[in-house]
Write an enzyme that holds these catalytic residues in place. Structure first.
Site, PDB file in Angstrom:
ATOM      1  N   HIS A   1     -57.004 -20.951 -19.154  1.00  0.00           N
ATOM      2  CA  HIS A   1     -56.337 -22.258 -19.144  1.00  0.00           C
ATOM      3  C   HIS A   1     -55.817 -22.585 -17.746  1.00  0.00           C
ATOM      4  O   HIS A   1     -54.644 -22.327 -17.446  1.00  0.00           O
ATOM      5  CB  HIS A   1     -55.172 -22.255 -20.140  1.00  0.00           C
TER       6      HIS A   1
ATOM      7  N   GLU B   1     -54.933 -25.261 -16.596  1.00  0.00           N
ATOM      8  CA  GLU B   1     -53.923 -26.341 -16.605  1.00  0.00           C
ATOM      9  C   GLU B   1     -52.491 -25.825 -16.552  1.00  0.00           C
ATOM     10  O   GLU B   1     -51.573 -26.581 -16.266  1.00  0.00           O
ATOM     11  CB  GLU B   1     -54.110 -27.234 -17.840  1.00  0.00           C
TER      12      GLU B   1
ATOM     13  N   CYS C   1     -61.472 -23.064 -22.365  1.00  0.00           N
ATOM     14  CA  CYS C   1     -61.320 -22.180 -23.515  1.00  0.00           C
ATOM     15  C   CYS C   1     -62.302 -22.554 -24.636  1.00  0.00           C
ATOM     16  O   CYS C   1     -63.484 -22.314 -24.490  1.00  0.00           O
ATOM     17  CB  CYS C   1     -59.863 -22.175 -23.974  1.00  0.00           C
TER      18      CYS C   1
HETATM   19  N1  GLN Z   1     -60.326 -20.788 -30.871  1.00  0.00           N
HETATM   20  C1  GLN Z   1     -60.837 -20.158 -29.702  1.00  0.00           C
HETATM   21  C2  GLN Z   1     -60.459 -18.701 -29.604  1.00  0.00           C
HETATM   22  O1  GLN Z   1     -59.575 -18.234 -30.265  1.00  0.00           O
HETATM   23  C3  GLN Z   1     -60.387 -20.901 -28.452  1.00  0.00           C
HETATM   24  C4  GLN Z   1     -58.919 -20.790 -28.198  1.00  0.00           C
HETATM   25  C5  GLN Z   1     -58.426 -21.821 -27.234  1.00  0.00           C
HETATM   26  O2  GLN Z   1     -59.106 -22.784 -26.913  1.00  0.00           O
HETATM   27  N2  GLN Z   1     -57.212 -21.648 -26.754  1.00  0.00           N
HETATM   28  O3  GLN Z   1     -61.041 -17.978 -28.852  1.00  0.00           O
END
Ligand code: GLN
Length: 545
Positions: A507, A509, A381
């Site tokens: 994600h 994970e 992310c």
């Molecule tokens: N802050 C970034 C976004 O909003 C990444 C979000 C995250 O890592 N969950 O896209």
């Protein structure tokens, strides 16, 4: 008829109620029962989505896009209970729903009160999980008995037994039996007090699960049984696991908890087989090598903030028979001390998700280090977004490239707000959330790891790769290995001229289990093991730079 198990906690918080509930769920499933898991949280936030990881740890995202408590991660890792929005309610949601009904005039002019209106609402969300296809619902009550805010939940589960019959539900109370060094003995009094408080509000626990550092003597168990009004065999010892959380179900089985629950609720069941679980634990206990993985994030000191990531690393470690030494590296420390000092001893570098500008440059530096030194890298992310920024600045020569999350007027906004986010101002459940499909380039590392070219993974973000830069970065060697089905969003990037460099907008994970390590984590750890073994044969040359 669906039976209900309620799990409460006493004495102190952080006793591992989530893990214990998940373990009970797993054992009942393995006894052939169909289980549903649920957590009720007494805080007023509508969900943990808006809470800081310092306060609450990781926000665990489900397929349906709900942002939930991290205990649901334990539920998914230990059981097959399908989890949806209904698996996690907070006081905030309960009140919101009751107040909505009041505004719609559904209470016909009555005074709306905690009892019965709030408690009825709580009971109705517990009932929601019961159905013909469900044998047991396990509902964990967050917080600690004695907290003012958990009272309506405890009152609701007290009433529940009256509604469905005592024989159809049971209460498990998890407590702490502390060891007092000065006295040289375990102390049962806090447990007696905690159960005393429960009984005052009308709940008689059926089982006490006692967290303890040391073995509890028969005498102490007898004392707790007598004072807490439970049979002796219902006082269950759960010894601190210095080894692994995956031992918890085994210690419950040693105490015959599964058998006792089944008897008490008169459930049909088959015998318990845990051979595969023993085999996994055997692998976990007998690794062939140790490798180091650096997790470079902003919440390095807060263990719960990256809970699922640490778990996923361990799962992949079991698959490859390696012990993983996880280095929790603060990205701000990387800014101050430089990546070489902090990251040189590791076989892989992982940059997790996050929000906010603090520590960003440290993450970018760590990624540059991984790219240039050919160290296996997994970006998640925000970790992917930082990998794009790093590549744009240092390979594609786009000076000052950045994400508009951190620098609105950057000259090269390689990461920018998703189109669908442009008019969203309200917080809470408004990001791009939950399961989304992606198609993979069949020639990519990712496709090899997954063994397929179409996947579904969970998301939680507002920003995305800016397609304006796709061609430019591709020309410099970046592979857009995963795209949304309509090709409009970049989901995975890779660097084919690097041994293992994969960064993903989602994600991974959230979908790893010890019994089924997630594909990218497994690939990442595989690459880190390869590097480790190669270096062992031919130690790295001292750095000339
Ligand atoms: N802050 C970034 C976004 O909003 C990444 C979000 C995250 O890592 N969950 O896209």
């Amino acid at each position: 008829m669906t039976k209900h198990i309620f799990v409460t906690g006493g004495v102190v918080s952080s006793l591992g109620k989530g893990l214990t509930s998940a373990s009970v769920g797993m054992l009942l499933e393995r006894r052939g029962l169909r289980v549903r898991m649920q957590k009720l949280d007494p805080y007023i936030n509508v969900d943990p989505g808006t809470m800081s990881p310092y306060q609450h740890g990781e926000v665990y995202v489900l397929d349906d896009g709900s942002e939930t408590d991290l205990d649901l991660g334990h539920y998914e890792r230990f059981t097959n209970s399908p989890l949806t929005r209904d698996a996690n309610y907070t006081t905030g949601q309960i009140y919101m729903s009751v107040i909505d009904k009041e505004r719609r005039g559904e209470f016909l002019g009555k005074t709306v009160q905690v009892i019965p209106h709030i408690t009825n609402e709580i009971k109705s969300v517990i009932h929601k999980l019961a159905s013909e296809d469900v044998d047991v619902v396990i509902t964990e009550i967050g917080g600690t008995v004695g907290d003012i805010e958990s009272l309506p939940f405890l009152e609701a589960i007290r009433q529940f037994a009256l509604d469905i019959g005592k024989e159809n539900c049971l209460y498990i109370h998890l407590t702490l039996v502390p060891y007092l060094k000065a006295a040289g003995e375990l102390k049962t009094k806090p447990t007696q007090h905690s159960v005393g408080q429960l009984r005052q509000i009308g709940i008689q626990p059926d089982f006490l699960i006692c967290r303890t550092e040391r073995a509890i003597s028969r005498e102490d168990r007898e004392k707790m049984a007598l004072f807490c009004n439970v049979p002796l065999d219902a006082v269950i010892e759960e010894r601190d696991k210095d080894f692994s959380i995956y031992e918890v179900p085994l210690s419950l089985v040693d105490n015959r908890l599964d058998e006792l629950i089944i008897k008490r609720l008169r459930l049909p069941s088959r015998s318990l087989h845990l051979d595969d679980w023993h085999e996994l634990l055997h692998r976990l206990r007998n690794p062939e090598h140790e490798i180091g993985i650096a997790v470079v994030g902003k919440y390095a000191e807060h263990f719960d903030a990256y809970k699922s990531i640490y778990e996923s690393l361990d799962h992949a470690g079991v698959k490859h028979r390696v012990q993983i030494r996880i280095g929790r590296i603060h990205s701000e420390a990387v800014e101050k001390e430089g990546p070489a000092r902090l990251l040189s001893g590791y076989d892989g570098i992982l940059v997790p998700g996050g929000f906010g500008e603090r520590g960003i440059e440290g993450k970018v530096d760590a990624i540059r280090f991984a790219r240039e030194r050919q160290i296996p890298f997994l970006g998640i992310c925000l970790g992917m977004q930082c990998a794009v920024i790093e590549f744009a600045r240092n390979v594609a020569n786009l000076r000052g490239a950045h994400s508009t999350e951190f620098q609105k007027d950057t000259e090269h906004p390689v990461i920018c707000l998703l189109d669908e986010q442009r008019n969203i101002t309200r917080k809470g459940g408004t990001m791009r959330l939950g399961a989304q499909a992606a198609k993979l380039d069949p020639a990519s590392i990712s496709a090899k790891c997954y063994g397929t070219d179409s996947i579904s993974e969970r998301h939680r973000h507002r920003y995305e790769f800016n397609n304006f830069y796709r061609q430019q970065l591709a020309d410099q060697g970046m592979l857009f290995a995963g795209l949304s089905p309509d090709s409009s969003l970049v989901e995975i990037i890779e660097l084919p001229n690097h041994p293992w460099f994969v960064a993903v907008q989602f994600h991974p994970e959230f979908k790893s289990k010890i019994t089924r390590p997630q594909a990218l984590f497994a690939g990442f750890i595989g690459a880190a093991v390869d590097r480790h073994l190669k270096l062992r044969e031919r130690p790295a040359q001292p750095d000339a730079s």
